[in-house]
Design a protein around this motif. Structure first.
Motif, mmCIF file in Angstrom:
data_model
loop_
_atom_site.group_PDB
_atom_site.id
_atom_site.type_symbol
_atom_site.label_atom_id
_atom_site.label_comp_id
_atom_site.label_asym_id
_atom_site.label_seq_id
_atom_site.Cartn_x
_atom_site.Cartn_y
_atom_site.Cartn_z
ATOM 1 N N ALA A 52 1.589 -1.165 0.097
ATOM 2 C CA ALA A 52 0.362 0.038 0.453
ATOM 3 C C ALA A 52 0.868 1.325 0.080
ATOM 4 O O ALA A 52 0.468 2.047 -0.458
ATOM 5 N N LEU A 53 2.085 1.249 0.604
ATOM 6 C CA LEU A 53 2.919 2.773 0.481
ATOM 7 C C LEU A 53 3.627 2.929 -0.292
ATOM 8 O O LEU A 53 3.663 3.391 -1.100
ATOM 9 N N GLY A 54 4.089 1.618 -1.021
ATOM 10 C CA GLY A 54 4.611 1.988 -2.711
ATOM 11 C C GLY A 54 3.730 2.326 -3.284
ATOM 12 O O GLY A 54 4.043 3.052 -4.134
ATOM 13 N N ASP A 67 17.956 13.479 -11.667
ATOM 14 C CA ASP A 67 18.411 13.538 -10.105
ATOM 15 C C ASP A 67 17.598 13.259 -9.310
ATOM 16 O O ASP A 67 17.652 11.434 -9.218
ATOM 17 N N TRP A 68 17.813 13.224 -7.896
ATOM 18 C CA TRP A 68 17.394 12.785 -7.364
ATOM 19 C C TRP A 68 15.972 12.272 -6.291
ATOM 20 O O TRP A 68 16.086 11.297 -5.908
ATOM 21 N N ARG A 69 14.622 13.108 -7.764
ATOM 22 C CA ARG A 69 13.865 12.269 -7.065
ATOM 23 C C ARG A 69 13.580 10.952 -8.317
ATOM 24 O O ARG A 69 12.333 10.667 -7.128
ATOM 25 N N PHE A 75 12.238 3.609 -4.926
ATOM 26 C CA PHE A 75 11.565 3.347 -3.024
ATOM 27 C C PHE A 75 10.483 3.068 -3.451
ATOM 28 O O PHE A 75 9.847 1.796 -3.052
ATOM 29 N N GLY A 76 9.279 3.423 -4.367
ATOM 30 C CA GLY A 76 8.125 3.478 -4.824
ATOM 31 C C GLY A 76 7.527 1.474 -5.097
ATOM 32 O O GLY A 76 7.315 1.090 -4.819
ATOM 33 N N TRP A 77 8.782 1.648 -5.844
ATOM 34 C CA TRP A 77 8.984 -0.145 -6.671
ATOM 35 C C TRP A 77 9.361 -1.036 -5.687
ATOM 36 O O TRP A 77 9.141 -2.021 -5.446
ATOM 37 N N LEU A 78 10.704 -0.605 -4.738
ATOM 38 C CA LEU A 78 11.163 -1.522 -3.710
ATOM 39 C C LEU A 78 9.574 -1.937 -3.188
ATOM 40 O O LEU A 78 9.899 -3.046 -2.540
#
Length: 167
Positions: A52-54, A67-69, A75-78
């Motif tokens: 759910a968080l991802g 860039d950093w985004r 992280f979303g995909w992980l």
């Protein structure tokens, strides 16, 4: 505030705290990880929450940039992939997790990686605040210095009655 900055402001400090915990209480974290992995229900529930968080992260920010985004997107995909594995194959995750925590140095290595990522995301997420403070400080000091120069460049005041025409 942009979505990746908002996510980084949450994820960054959380990762820093987790990393500090791993660094300061590595054996405690090893014991907790063992207890966690022994419970298929906890592995499953954490999978649902992580999934759910991802998905929440990817629904708000799903851009691969130079860039950093992209770290936020990563992280979303992980989280999505980890959540799927924990939800669909909790036993498999338990086996991998137990093999991982069996290594003596995992708390230190985990702490280093987690602290680095957390610090990076915190800096990137809060950079607009720090830059705004620097700009405000720079403007205030520039205003003070130009204010001092403008006071000395002003015309001297006239004495009362000087330069006025008498009616």
């Amino acid at each position: 505030m942009t979505p990746p900055a908002y996510i980084a402001r949450i994820l960054g400090p959380v990762l820093v705290i987790i990393g500090l915990g791993l660094l300061l209480e590595g054996e405690t974290f090893r014991a907790m990880a063992g207890e966690f992995l022994r419970s298929a229900a906890l592995v499953y529930f954490s999978g649902v929450a992580t999934l759910a968080l991802g998905l929440a992260i990817l629904n708000v920010h799903h851009h691969w940039t130079r860039d950093w985004r992209s770290v936020v997107t990563g992280f979303g995909w992980l989280f999505v992939i980890g959540g799927i594995f924990r939800t669909l194959a909790p036993h498999f995750v338990q086996e991998i997790g137990e093999a991982f925590i069996a290594h003596r140095r995992w708390p230190i290595m985990g702490a280093i990686v987690t602290l680095a990522l957390g610090a990076f995301l915190s800096v990137m997420g809060y950079q607009d605040i720090w830059q705004a403070k620097r700009r405000v400080h720079h403007r205030t000091s520039a205003a003070k210095s130009s204010g001092a120069a403008s006071h000395s460049a002003k015309r001297p005041r006239r004495k009362s009655g000087e330069g006025r025409s008498a009616h």
